[in-house]
Design a protein around this motif. Structure first.
Motif, PDB file in Angstrom:
ATOM      1  N   ASP A 147       0.845  -1.193   0.000  1.00  0.00           N
ATOM      2  CA  ASP A 147       0.000   0.000   0.000  1.00  0.00           C
ATOM      3  C   ASP A 147       0.875   1.236   0.000  1.00  0.00           C
ATOM      4  O   ASP A 147       2.013   1.198   0.466  1.00  0.00           O
ATOM      5  N   GLU A 148       0.356   2.352  -0.523  1.00  0.00           N
ATOM      6  CA  GLU A 148       1.117   3.594  -0.619  1.00  0.00           C
ATOM      7  C   GLU A 148       0.552   4.676   0.275  1.00  0.00           C
ATOM      8  O   GLU A 148       0.778   5.864   0.051  1.00  0.00           O
ATOM      9  N   LYS A 149      -0.201   4.277   1.328  1.00  0.00           N
ATOM     10  CA  LYS A 149      -0.801   5.240   2.249  1.00  0.00           C
ATOM     11  C   LYS A 149      -0.151   5.118   3.618  1.00  0.00           C
ATOM     12  O   LYS A 149       0.322   4.059   4.017  1.00  0.00           O
ATOM     13  N   ASN A 155       2.632  -1.105   4.288  1.00  0.00           N
ATOM     14  CA  ASN A 155       2.865   0.035   3.393  1.00  0.00           C
ATOM     15  C   ASN A 155       4.338   0.260   3.089  1.00  0.00           C
ATOM     16  O   ASN A 155       4.706   1.267   2.484  1.00  0.00           O
ATOM     17  N   GLY A 156       5.209  -0.647   3.478  1.00  0.00           N
ATOM     18  CA  GLY A 156       6.621  -0.553   3.115  1.00  0.00           C
ATOM     19  C   GLY A 156       7.469   0.134   4.167  1.00  0.00           C
ATOM     20  O   GLY A 156       6.974   0.897   5.014  1.00  0.00           O
ATOM     21  N   LEU A 157       8.777  -0.122   4.109  1.00  0.00           N
ATOM     22  CA  LEU A 157       9.703   0.437   5.109  1.00  0.00           C
ATOM     23  C   LEU A 157       9.820   1.945   5.004  1.00  0.00           C
ATOM     24  O   LEU A 157       9.998   2.634   6.023  1.00  0.00           O
ATOM     25  N   PHE A 158       9.731   2.495   3.792  1.00  0.00           N
ATOM     26  CA  PHE A 158       9.888   3.941   3.636  1.00  0.00           C
ATOM     27  C   PHE A 158       8.801   4.697   4.400  1.00  0.00           C
ATOM     28  O   PHE A 158       9.091   5.598   5.203  1.00  0.00           O
ATOM     29  N   LEU A 159       7.554   4.355   4.160  1.00  0.00           N
ATOM     30  CA  LEU A 159       6.461   5.039   4.837  1.00  0.00           C
ATOM     31  C   LEU A 159       6.455   4.735   6.329  1.00  0.00           C
ATOM     32  O   LEU A 159       6.085   5.588   7.150  1.00  0.00           O
TER      33      LEU A 159
END
Length: 507
Positions: A147-149, A155-159
């Motif tokens: 997910d990109e929210k 939603n990933g390590l970056f977020l």
């Protein structure tokens, strides 16, 4: 851009207008202006005007947008221009804005403060985002998730790191709040921005590496081709150079780029190499070494990359990859020995039989709880050790798994292969001897490696006795000692270098 030159004033906005007024009018005093066909030119006296009270006043402003060159009537034209309404309005606006700027009381002063505050805010936000990108990139961690929210699962390590920093940092907390409330349309969290930041940082790292290589001047190249997951042929470029920026000089090796190649011939690979060296600003004449594997398109004596590069630069000394040469020698050695060939053939057959279907693999896992069987690799011969180790330590369990597979197998070939491996191959004296006394197959690795290294040592011994035959027992190499150092000692293969007895010289 030089803003003091009116020729660069394409369009004057409020920002440029404020800058020009703060800097004031610029004059060219120490310059002999060229004369026209009438032998006339602009005179420095036209910069000022003398009043009747003998007070000097500076003349500011241009006559018009097209310039002026009628030097005969210059004085009269200046008087007409100064008396014009346009000039007076501009001078009034100039003086008023100059006073406002001095007191920081311009109409848009509060707006300018808001702009500066906003600029500082985004600078701090980007600094934190770039720091997160650097941390993830250095540890080769994946950025994106499902997910990109923000504040959702997977939603990933970056977020997730953005969320963590926002818990402790007020700048990132305010930015995340604005993003969640949709008060700002710019988040800088999208995958496109992440990839752009990664690419920007990678380019900066590459520029730093190339700068070090240029400082060292001479370098060597290492090339290797492989196919990626999308079955595209890629060539990796590695540079080796002597880093003398520290007190202890040392040889550094850096990967620089992946090069997509469509033509895998020697000429095609060389063309790609020349293109990338030109793109990063490295001179092919500064190459002093090249190293590849033993494939014909790389190491071929007639049309390989090494031969074609030597035709361009004779100082690019070619050295084949030692690991690849050892691997090829080991593979050929095993192929020449029937017992070794049969031994490793059984190891490969066991892996192939169980890994060909999930049902067979389940039978294997039910019986074997430790190490799993592994395939053999012809490109990485040392993997043979792990393949043999898995069978050696669990040979009884593997035999039971083969017998179970033979009982449930519906295919006659599978049943026959499993029984043959379990009842004949694994119980044979030669296989068991080779399994428990690995010296007889392991010696191929060590003996061959020692043989290749011994070749270099042997040549050194030959060189020693050859020099000793001419009563030469001490070789003074260039730059070997401090007293013998000379400007050419860094590389005696410098073009036009002449090597007399002692220090090299340039002719």
């Amino acid at each position: 851009m030089n803003l003091e030159d009116p020729g660069n004033w394409n369009s004057i906005d409020q920002k440029l207008r404020d800058y020009l007024i703060e800097m004031g009018p610029k004059r060219v005093n120490d310059f002999l202006f060229p004369k026209d066909s009438s032998n006339r030119h602009f005179d420095l006296s036209h910069y000022t005007r003398l009043f009747k009270t003998e007070q000097m006043m500076s003349r500011m402003g241009n006559l018009d947008n097209d310039g002026y060159k009628d030097w005969r009537n210059m004085h009269r034209s200046l008087k007409q221009h100064e008396a014009s309404r346009d000039h007076m309005d501009c001078m009034i606006a100039w003086v008023e804005l100059e006073k406002w700027l001095e007191n920081n009381q311009t109409i848009d002063y509060s707006m300018q403060l808001q702009i500066n505050k906003e600029r500082q805010h985004w600078k701090q936000v980007l600094t934190r985002i770039i720091s997160i990108v650097k941390t993830l990139a250095k540890n080769t961690l994946a950025f994106q998730g499902d997910d990109e929210k923000l504040y959702v699962g997977n939603n990933g390590l970056f977020l997730q790191m953005i969320e963590m920093v926002a818990e402790f940092d007020p700048v990132m907390e305010e930015h995340v709040r604005c993003c969640e409330a949709k008060e700002s349309q710019y988040t800088y969290f999208s995958p496109k921005i992440q990839n752009k930041l990664i690419e920007t940082l990678a380019n900066e790292v590459k520029r730093a590496i190339i700068a070090k290589v240029k400082h060292a001047k001479y370098f060597s190249i290492i090339l290797d081709c492989t196919s990626d997951a999308s079955h595209q042929e890629q060539m990796s470029l590695v540079l080796r150079y002597l880093d003398d920026s520290t007190d202890t000089p040392k040889v550094e090796e850096y990967w620089v780029d992946f090069l997509k190649v469509d033509d895998t011939s020697g000429l095609g690979l060389l063309s790609e190499l020349l293109n990338v060296l030109t793109r990063v600003g490295l001179d092919i004449d500064d190459i002093r070494g090249q190293g590849y594997d033993n494939r014909s398109n790389m190491s071929g004596r007639h049309k390989g990359v090494q031969k074609r590069l030597l035709e361009i630069n004779q100082r690019a000394f070619y050295t084949p990859c030692g690991c690849h040469s050892l691997n090829l020698a080991l593979v050929d050695t095993v192929e020449c020995c029937p017992k070794a060939k049969s031994f490793f053939g059984v190891v490969q057959c066991i892996y192939t039989l169980f890994s060909s279907s999930t049902k067979r693999w389940k039978i294997f896992k039910d019986k074997v709880s430790g190490l799993t069987v592994k395939p053999l690799s012809h490109t990485h011969w040392e993997s043979h050790v792990e393949s043999v180790k898995a069978i050696k330590e669990q040979i009884v369990n593997i035999r039971d798994a083969l017998l179970d597979l033979a009982e449930v197998a519906e295919d006659s070939k599978t049943k026959s292969d499993a029984e043959t491996l379990a009842l004949y191959d694994l119980e044979s004296f030669e296989f068991l001897l080779g399994m428990h006394h690995k010296q007889w197959w392991g010696r191929y690795t060590y003996v061959m490696s020692a043989a290749l290294d011994a070749g270099t040592s042997f040549m050194g011994v030959v060189a020693f006795f050859a020099l000793g035959n001419y009563n030469i027992y001490s070789v003074n190499w260039w730059g070997g000692v401090t007293e013998d150092y000379c400007p050419l000692a860094k590389c005696p293969t410098e073009p036009d270098a002449y090597i007399p007895e002692g220090c090299p010289e340039l002719h």
